[in-house]
Design an enzyme around this catalytic site. Sequence first.
Site, PDB file in Angstrom:
ATOM      1  N   ARG A   1       0.863  -1.185   0.000  1.00 20.30           N
ATOM      2  CA  ARG A   1       0.000   0.000   0.000  1.00 20.30           C
ATOM      3  C   ARG A   1       0.895   1.229   0.000  1.00 20.30           C
ATOM      4  O   ARG A   1       1.787   1.353   0.829  1.00 20.30           O
ATOM      5  CB  ARG A   1      -0.987  -0.021   1.174  1.00 20.30           C
ATOM      6  CG  ARG A   1      -0.428   0.310   2.541  1.00 20.30           C
ATOM      7  CD  ARG A   1      -1.512   0.608   3.584  1.00 20.30           C
ATOM      8  NE  ARG A   1      -1.207   0.083   4.905  1.00 20.30           N
ATOM      9  CZ  ARG A   1      -0.447   0.690   5.819  1.00 20.30           C
ATOM     10  NH1 ARG A   1       0.128   1.840   5.559  1.00 20.30           N
ATOM     11  NH2 ARG A   1      -0.228   0.131   6.991  1.00 20.30           N
TER      12      ARG A   1
ATOM     13  N   HIS B   1      -2.418   3.642   6.501  1.00 18.64           N
ATOM     14  CA  HIS B   1      -3.385   2.604   6.870  1.00 18.64           C
ATOM     15  C   HIS B   1      -4.802   3.147   6.736  1.00 18.64           C
ATOM     16  O   HIS B   1      -5.676   2.527   6.152  1.00 18.64           O
ATOM     17  CB  HIS B   1      -3.113   2.136   8.300  1.00 18.64           C
ATOM     18  CG  HIS B   1      -4.236   1.364   8.908  1.00 18.64           C
ATOM     19  ND1 HIS B   1      -4.599   0.113   8.461  1.00 18.64           N
ATOM     20  CD2 HIS B   1      -5.099   1.665   9.915  1.00 18.64           C
ATOM     21  CE1 HIS B   1      -5.632  -0.327   9.180  1.00 18.64           C
ATOM     22  NE2 HIS B   1      -5.954   0.598  10.051  1.00 18.64           N
TER      23      HIS B   1
ATOM     24  N   TYR C   1       6.568   4.973  10.908  1.00 16.37           N
ATOM     25  CA  TYR C   1       7.039   3.595  11.017  1.00 16.37           C
ATOM     26  C   TYR C   1       7.695   3.006   9.768  1.00 16.37           C
ATOM     27  O   TYR C   1       8.136   1.877   9.783  1.00 16.37           O
ATOM     28  CB  TYR C   1       5.890   2.674  11.473  1.00 16.37           C
ATOM     29  CG  TYR C   1       4.624   2.759  10.636  1.00 16.37           C
ATOM     30  CD1 TYR C   1       4.513   2.091   9.428  1.00 16.37           C
ATOM     31  CD2 TYR C   1       3.527   3.506  11.076  1.00 16.37           C
ATOM     32  CE1 TYR C   1       3.362   2.166   8.666  1.00 16.37           C
ATOM     33  CE2 TYR C   1       2.352   3.586  10.322  1.00 16.37           C
ATOM     34  CZ  TYR C   1       2.276   2.913   9.121  1.00 16.37           C
ATOM     35  OH  TYR C   1       1.133   2.985   8.378  1.00 16.37           O
TER      36      TYR C   1
END
Lengths: 333, 353
Positions: free
Chosen positions: B251, B255, B264
Site C-alpha cells: 500500500r 493505513h 514507522y
Amino acid sequence: MKTAVKTREITLIQAITEAMDTMLERDPSVLVLGEDVGVNGGVFRATDGLYEKYGEDRIIDTPLAESGIIGTSIGLAMNGFKPIAEIQFFGFIYPAFNQIVTHATRIRGRTLGRFTVPMVIRAPYGAGVRAPEIHSDSMEALFTHMPGIKVVVPSNPYDAKGLLIASIEDPDPVLFLEPMKLYRAGRKEVPEGYYKVPIGKAAIVKEGTDITILSYGAMMPIVLKAAEKAEKDGIRSEVIDLRTLFPLDRELIQSSVEKTGKVIIVHEGHRTNGLAAEITALINDTETAFLSLKAPIQRVTGFDVPVPMFSLEEAYLPSIEAVYDKIRFLAEY
Amino acid sequence: MTDYPMRQIIDGDGALVDDRYKDQLTPELVVEMYKKMVFARLFDRKCVNLQRQGRIGTYVPFEGQEASQVGSALAMREDDWMFPTYRDHGATLTFGHSLKNILMYWNGRYEGAVPPEGKRIFPPAVPIASQLLHATGAAWAEKKKGTDRIAIVYFGDGATSEGDFHEGLNFASVFQIPVIFFNQNNGYAISVPTTRQMHSRTIAQKAVAYDMEGIRVDGNDVCAVYFAVKEAAEKARRGEGPTLIEAVTWRYGAHTTSDDPSKYRDQSENELRRKTADPVGRMEKFLKRYGYWDEHLKAYETEATAEIETAVKAMESEPAADISHLFDYVFAASPWPIEDQKADYHRLKGGVR
C-alpha cells in the site's frame, strides 16, 4: 518535609502516557503490549516516546491478535510481570473476551491466591468522533457484570494519571477505559511524577442540593453543561463523577441521594442492564437512600441498539437536551 | 515444503514472462483489467480528497493494491459470494457494488453496506479475520444446496495472526468447502511489518497445516492474480476444496486517513515501488509493448472521472441519515424497549415533555 510538586497543564492522553512512563521507570516488571504501541507510539499516540525510552523488550509490538495479547499477558502477570495491555479500540476486545472471562478474572480464585493476575487492560471507548464502524462501542457493562475485574473510567487528565497508576499497582485485573472523545478535549493541571487516585472512589465535581446526577467518562461534559443550563433556572444539581464502575462508591452515592432525594444516571452504554440499572438497584438496597427518594430515579442512556455508523451517532448519544429534560422533570416533580 | 515461489505472468517492465497464458490474454480481457485498475485508482484518490475536505469520514485507501483487488474480482463469476474487508472496495466495485453506496459507507451511512439487488457482497469486515468464517459458512451453504457457486474472502497479512484465520482454514479444509482465501500481503498491519507479524517466510505456507493448496503470487501483476484466482475458482467449483492465495503487494498510502506512515516506515520506498512495480503502470507498459494500447484508453481517465463525480454528487444529494435506520433494523419486529426508546427520542426531538 514536603517538597512542592510541580504541575503542568496537559491533555488526558498525555496524562495516560505519563502514568505509564512513571510506572515503567519505577517498576522494571511493568511492560506495555499491544498492536502498534511500539514504533508507531499507538494509534492515538498514547505510548508515544516509550519505545525509544524503554526499548522493544518492554514496549512490545505484538502480532495482530487480541486474544493473544490478553492471554499472554495473563501468563506474564502470573509469572512476575505487570503487563499493561492496550486494546486498540474497546470494540476490538471481543476476541479476548474468553481470556478475560474464563481466565484473567478467575485465576486468583482457582488457585486460592497462589497465582494472581495483576494486569491492566487499556482501551479507548465511546462514540462522537466520527470513527468507522465498531470503533465507538461502550460495552463496559459486560465487564462490570463479570466477577473478578475492576472497571475504571477517568474523565479528566488528573484522574486519568492517578487512576492509571493505581490500576497498575492494583494486585488484580483492571479494565481501564479511556474516553477517546476527551483525549485532547482540554488541558488540566497534572502533577509531575508519581501520585495515585484511589480505585473505588467517586468525586463530587459540582455540589448541589436539588438533584444528584451520576455519570462517568465522556458523558461528564454533557452532564455538566446540562446542569449549568438548569442552574440558570435555579435548579442546583450535584454532579458526581463515578470514576470507578466496579466497585461503585456506595457511600458517596448514598450520602448525595440522602441529601437531594432525586437522581439521574447518565451513560452512553446501552440501557438494558447498563450501569444505571445497577446503580438504581444499589440505591434500592441502601435503605436510607431509598427512603429519602422523592421521585422515581431517571436515566439517560444509549439506546438498546448497536452503536450506529457515525451519521447517526449524535442521535444515539445522550444529549445535553435529554439530560436537561430529566432535570426539569425531577425539579417539577 | 515451505518453498512458495512467487508466480508472475507480466514482469515490472510489462514483459510477458509466462507463455502458458499467452492465448488466454485476449485484447478484451487485458483492456478490461487495465480500465478497472485505472477506475479503482481514480476512485481511491477521489475518496482521499473527499476525506481531506471533510466530505466523508475516515477513509481506508488501497492505492498500490489495484492488481490484487481487480484481478481477483474479475476472476470470480458474477453470482459468487464476496467477503471484503474495509480496504477492499477496489474489489467490490469491480465485482459490481454500487459506487454511490461505497461512498455512503465512508460517509457513515448504513446504505453503504447494502449491495445492489442480487449481488452477494457482504458488508466490509471491520474486526480482523472474522470474515473468513462467514465466507466459509456461506460457501458451505452453497455446497449443501448443491450449486456451483463459491466464495472469495479478502484479508490482510495481520489477519493471519488472529484465531479466526486458522479456524476458517480448518473448517474449510475439514469440510472441503468451495472457498478462496485471498490474502493481500501489503507488508504492514498498520505499523507492524510482516517480518514482525510472523516468523514464517510466506503466508502461502500456512496452507500446509491444513493440507490445502497454497499459492504465492505477485499481487501487483493483475494477470498473475487473475489466473491464480480463476484456477482456484474452477477447482472449488469441481468440488476439490479451498485454496489459500497470498498476493504480495504494497500500500502506497497510510493505513487510514488518520494514520501517519512516516512514523514507522521509510517513505522513499513508495517512489521506488511506483517506478518498478506499480500495478497500473506495469499494465500500461504491457499494453503498449504488445500492441494492445489504443489512444482511446488515454481518454478513459476522463470518462471514469466523470462517472466517479456523478456518484459523488449522488451521494451528496442524499437526504440526511434516516433515524429509522437506528431503531428499526435491530430485529424483524422491535421489542418494547426499542419501541419505547424510539418514542422517547421523537418526543424529545419534538420538544414535548
